[in-house]
Scaffold this motif. Sequence first.
Motif, PDB file in Angstrom:
ATOM      1  N   ASN A 152       6.495  -3.790  11.137  1.00  0.00           N
ATOM      2  CA  ASN A 152       7.722  -3.343  10.458  1.00  0.00           C
ATOM      3  C   ASN A 152       7.775  -3.865   9.030  1.00  0.00           C
ATOM      4  O   ASN A 152       8.172  -3.148   8.119  1.00  0.00           O
ATOM      5  N   CYS A 153       7.390  -5.126   8.866  1.00  0.00           N
ATOM      6  CA  CYS A 153       7.396  -5.733   7.525  1.00  0.00           C
ATOM      7  C   CYS A 153       6.419  -4.978   6.616  1.00  0.00           C
ATOM      8  O   CYS A 153       6.737  -4.669   5.463  1.00  0.00           O
ATOM      9  N   LEU A 154       5.242  -4.669   7.151  1.00  0.00           N
ATOM     10  CA  LEU A 154       4.260  -3.902   6.380  1.00  0.00           C
ATOM     11  C   LEU A 154       4.824  -2.537   5.994  1.00  0.00           C
ATOM     12  O   LEU A 154       4.707  -2.098   4.851  1.00  0.00           O
ATOM     13  N   ALA A 155       5.456  -1.890   6.970  1.00  0.00           N
ATOM     14  CA  ALA A 155       5.988  -0.539   6.727  1.00  0.00           C
ATOM     15  C   ALA A 155       7.070  -0.569   5.654  1.00  0.00           C
ATOM     16  O   ALA A 155       7.246   0.378   4.891  1.00  0.00           O
ATOM     17  N   LYS A 156       7.785  -1.687   5.574  1.00  0.00           N
ATOM     18  CA  LYS A 156       8.836  -1.793   4.559  1.00  0.00           C
ATOM     19  C   LYS A 156       8.259  -2.065   3.176  1.00  0.00           C
ATOM     20  O   LYS A 156       8.960  -1.928   2.175  1.00  0.00           O
ATOM     21  N   GLY A 157       7.009  -2.531   3.120  1.00  0.00           N
ATOM     22  CA  GLY A 157       6.395  -2.749   1.813  1.00  0.00           C
ATOM     23  C   GLY A 157       5.878  -4.154   1.567  1.00  0.00           C
ATOM     24  O   GLY A 157       5.391  -4.458   0.476  1.00  0.00           O
ATOM     25  N   ILE A 158       5.999  -5.042   2.567  1.00  0.00           N
ATOM     26  CA  ILE A 158       5.391  -6.372   2.446  1.00  0.00           C
ATOM     27  C   ILE A 158       3.870  -6.175   2.401  1.00  0.00           C
ATOM     28  O   ILE A 158       3.310  -5.395   3.168  1.00  0.00           O
ATOM     29  N   GLN A 159       3.200  -6.873   1.476  1.00  0.00           N
ATOM     30  CA  GLN A 159       1.798  -6.546   1.202  1.00  0.00           C
ATOM     31  C   GLN A 159       0.815  -7.079   2.241  1.00  0.00           C
ATOM     32  O   GLN A 159      -0.241  -6.503   2.456  1.00  0.00           O
ATOM     33  N   ASP A 160       1.167  -8.196   2.877  1.00  0.00           N
ATOM     34  CA  ASP A 160       0.185  -8.839   3.733  1.00  0.00           C
ATOM     35  C   ASP A 160       0.935  -9.528   4.864  1.00  0.00           C
ATOM     36  O   ASP A 160       2.032 -10.055   4.646  1.00  0.00           O
ATOM     37  N   VAL A 161       0.363  -9.521   6.078  1.00  0.00           N
ATOM     38  CA  VAL A 161       1.036 -10.205   7.198  1.00  0.00           C
ATOM     39  C   VAL A 161       0.030 -11.006   8.013  1.00  0.00           C
ATOM     40  O   VAL A 161      -1.138 -10.630   8.108  1.00  0.00           O
TER      41      VAL A 161
END
Lengths: 262, 322
Positions: A80-89
Amino acid sequence: MNKLKVLVPVKRVLDYQLKPVLNSAKSGIETTGFKFSINPFDDIAIEEALNLQSSLPKGSVTTHAVSIDSNGHCRDILKNCLAKGIQDVTWINTQDTPALEPLAIAKILKQFVTEGDYNMVLLGKQAIDDDSNHTGQMLAGLLNWPQLTNASKVEVSKEKLDMVTVTSETDQAADQVLNAPLPCVITADLRLNTPRYVSLPKLMKVKRKPIKELTLNKNFPDIDVSQRLNIVSLNEPELKKPGIVVGSVDELITKLKESKLI
Amino acid sequence: ASTLAFLETTSNAELTSASLSLLSAAKQLNNPIIGITLNTNLTLEQIKSSGVVKTLYFSNNPIFKDHLPENITPLLQKLIQDNDISNFIIDNNVLGKNILPRLGALMDIQPISNVVKIDSETNTLFRPIYAGNIIAQVVTKQPINLLSIGTSLFNEYSGEESPAEVEELTISKDRVTNGPIPEAIVQEQDTNLDTTKLPELTSAKVIVAGGAGLKNKENFDNVLLPLAQKFNNSAAIGGTRVAVDNGYCPNSLQIGQTGKVVAPDLYFAIGLSGAIQHLAGMKNSKCIVAINEDLEAPICKIADYSLQGDLFKIVPELTDKL
């Protein structure tokens, strides 16, 4: 120009709309069949990281989310964080370790922050499961960084990216404004922003994106994660005896007088 | 072994009622109590005659003026180590939440937050988790305990003891920590409610709280304030998350899981449905009165008295008749 390297630690918790149910051993809560979500305060921290990413000069901000969890389902939250635009997880897998206390979490984060050379850690002020409100302040203490807690506004100096100004809650009616040099730790209050929803197409886009996985034993072997506290039992609070419905203001006043409350 | 209690003072040069409750909790830990108060406006005579602690340390060094945890925690660490302290306790307010975990990190101790009950025979501490839906019983394995206390659930200390020895802390450097320190500027919030004339939310005997049903700030002030004023300066005003988000009242008046936790004798819940996050902050009130259009609302399930109807008619009538 400085770069802003933002790390957002996120926690997977029982969804805030659900009432927890104790398991039969009274050692924890029932998890099967219950919805788990990102801790709402961490969701606000993610949103703020995205806001910094979009409002500061292009290429000057990097964003990274990390989850320390024994349960692989935390990958859904990271997706979800990636889909929102966070670059790396990254998922730090703590399988086979007893539940980690905030001190242990903060120590793991300290190593992660130092190795990754982050200069801002943005996280929720409190996890809504154990309600400790510890991790951010502990991490700041371990790193000897300033702590800017309960932030309802975050601004980074645009020219140099070296100072942060945060509006922070106090015990009085007045807020305080804290100016601090980077690096620092910021914890998010509910007032900071309203997190966006993830659209299905965006989720589909990141579906196959790999999630980095680290493990405690391999990557954090020197960290003491032993439990310092012993939770001897969990109980539901005593139920209040049911109250009564009164029919009028006069009846209410009579009852309050009988109870010597007025 | 002693207990170190972090005490706060009011602008009237008295210990805050939360600090008096903190002293009750300290008493239950069965050790002599050492107090510390920073940036106090008390005179030495007043501190001496406060008479509830064995020794009272104080410092009016300007580095503590803004109560920044970066400055306070190294000082506390040193005091705890130099004085054979086995328990450090502080109120679970915003300041306590800032100080306690940072202190824990410096000392490699896992603190215990929001302790609402102490069983001194078994050394068991009780703390609510999951918005108060579950109570955890915690026993610590550590030689030093760092605790924050849900002071609204402890009575104010009222016993008398011999006067305290008072010792001013000398802080040699202008700063006690090596790291960078934020610069703090107080920012007044825009509010019509003159909360300075009302008692502190966490120590008020009566609380008049409102939520979404008030619909706007004017109503919030005009409906709730006159009712609160009927209680001769013993009633405070509080609000729900929605009331704060919509600007009906300042954030400092929010009652709930992550806001203020209160337990007054009488709690008026007006035009609020009672989300679990709000209930977490007030369900230990001794008597709860719900005034609501919907008797099915969660607040009515925990209320002692529920009155159904239009709050804009009921509350003024109640205010008139009191």
